[in-house]
Design an enzyme around this catalytic site. Structure first.
Site, PDB file in Angstrom:
ATOM      1  N   LYS A  54      43.700  78.490  35.729  1.00  0.00           N
ATOM      2  CA  LYS A  54      44.480  79.735  35.642  1.00  0.00           C
ATOM      3  C   LYS A  54      45.285  79.758  34.351  1.00  0.00           C
ATOM      4  O   LYS A  54      45.317  80.763  33.640  1.00  0.00           O
ATOM      5  CB  LYS A  54      45.434  79.843  36.838  1.00  0.00           C
ATOM      6  CG  LYS A  54      44.761  80.272  38.119  1.00  0.00           C
ATOM      7  CD  LYS A  54      45.671  80.070  39.334  1.00  0.00           C
ATOM      8  CE  LYS A  54      44.885  80.351  40.610  1.00  0.00           C
ATOM      9  NZ  LYS A  54      45.555  79.898  41.827  1.00  0.00           N
ATOM     10  N   GLN A  98      50.856  78.425  44.397  1.00  0.00           N
ATOM     11  CA  GLN A  98      49.550  77.920  44.834  1.00  0.00           C
ATOM     12  C   GLN A  98      49.604  77.455  46.289  1.00  0.00           C
ATOM     13  O   GLN A  98      50.507  76.709  46.676  1.00  0.00           O
ATOM     14  CB  GLN A  98      49.122  76.762  43.905  1.00  0.00           C
ATOM     15  CG  GLN A  98      47.736  76.222  44.167  1.00  0.00           C
ATOM     16  CD  GLN A  98      46.607  77.213  43.840  1.00  0.00           C
ATOM     17  OE1 GLN A  98      46.756  78.071  42.969  1.00  0.00           O
ATOM     18  NE2 GLN A  98      45.514  77.104  44.559  1.00  0.00           N
ATOM     19  N   ASP A 121      49.370  87.822  43.796  1.00  0.00           N
ATOM     20  CA  ASP A 121      48.424  87.445  44.853  1.00  0.00           C
ATOM     21  C   ASP A 121      48.266  88.558  45.887  1.00  0.00           C
ATOM     22  O   ASP A 121      47.314  88.537  46.677  1.00  0.00           O
ATOM     23  CB  ASP A 121      48.954  86.202  45.592  1.00  0.00           C
ATOM     24  CG  ASP A 121      48.281  84.912  45.160  1.00  0.00           C
ATOM     25  OD1 ASP A 121      47.101  84.975  44.789  1.00  0.00           O
ATOM     26  OD2 ASP A 121      48.944  83.873  45.213  1.00  0.00           O
TER      27      ASP A 121
END
Ligand code: GUN
Length: 300
Positions: A54, A98, A121
């Site tokens: 990422k 995460q 997200d």
């Protein structure tokens, strides 16, 4: 194989190019560089690989990447304090924590402490509610990537029968909401669904997101249907040698590809789209936060 291959790797590259072009414009015309903060708690090897990837792709797209690596025993209070700081940092337009988090941390509490407009997200309860009611929201990256590929392949999805196999909060449920928003007739199938093969066989679109290797076989698929395989499962591959493994999806590729009209491979299908959509969401968040025009074709 008669199905057309939907090349997620190539598609993701075009998404990243669009993102980079928009980032360049934001810098030049507005003096703004989008920034993505990624928070990793602990040392889960798979998570470390994702986070590194990422960060690399964020920088390659011309954006700022801020990585926060915390010890596995970090307290909830310390993690919430970091998120608070990132929420009020004007250089940060996207925040990703995460998952999975170590067991002592309350995932829902942590995710819901992210400012919804920075929740790239799309997991915050506000974004879940906005998507569920058909309003503008941040959209989870994997379903967004699937939607982009489906729109590209079909043009309009209106009136198509879509079956989403799997009911997770990260993929299945948001995917169903996105397909509904694009006027599909949507069914969510799961482990308790009766006659699941027959249910799938009615579908013009099957999205498989169950995490069970090669569960869906060609005899579940309507001839000509589009199959989007979200699964990434590592299985033993003794044919490659002792101790060797290989990646497979939730669909049995060879048999499904004989019947389907189009199919995503594993690897090289949905997988690469997830990070590309994370970059897209970061630019979208940055534009919304600054009252600027959003890039075309990168949101739901
Ligand atoms: N872990 C596995 N997939 C994801 C994802 O899409 N977002 C976050 N935050 N964690 C993950």
């Amino acid at each position: 194989m008669s199905a057309q291959l939907i090349d997620g790797k190539a598609f993701a590259a075009t998404v990243r190019e669009k993102v980079a072009a928009h980032v360049a414009r934001l810098k030049e015309e507005n003096g703004i560089t989008p920034g993505l903060a990624v928070v990793l708690v602990g040392e889960d090897p798979a998570s470390q690989v994702y986070v590194r990837s990422k960060g690399k792709q964020t920088v390659e797209a011309g954006m700022n990447s801020y990585e926060h690596k915390l010890e596995a025993d970090t307290s909830e209070a310390d993690l919430l304090a970091l998120i608070d700081k990132l929420n009020s940092d004007p250089a940060v337009h996207g925040i990703l924590v995460q998952l999975p988090l170590p067991g002592h941390l309350n995932e829902d509490l942590v995710i819901n402490s992210i400012a919804p407009e920075k929740d790239v997200d799309g997991f915050h309860i506000s974004n879940v509610g906005l998507l569920g009611t058909g309003q503008k929201s941040m959209v989870p990256c994997t379903p967004l990537g699937c939607l982009m590929m489906l729109r590209d392949h079909h043009g309009s999805l209106s009136g198509l029968n879509a079956v989403v196999v799997g009911r997770s909060n990260i993929v299945g449920k948001p995917m169903a909401n996105l397909l509904l928003k694009d006027s599909c007739t949507v069914t969510i199938a799961h482990s308790r669904t009766k006659d699941i093969e027959e249910v799938c066989k009615q579908a013009d679109i099957v999205v498989a997101a169950v995490g069970r290797p090669e569960m869906i076989t060609g005899d579940w698929i309507k001839p000509g249907a589009t199959v989007i395989d979200v699964g990434i499962n590592r299985i033993d591959a003794p044919e490659k040698g002792e101790g060797k493994t290989r990646l497979v999806g939730d669909c049995h590729f060879d048999s499904c590809a004989q019947v389907a009209g189009a199919i995503t491979p594993v690897p090289g299908g949905v997988g690469p789209m997830t990070i590309a959509c994370l970059l897209a969401n970061t630019v979208t968040a940055c534009c919304r936060m600054n009252g600027l025009t959003e890039p075309d074709g990168l949101t739901a």
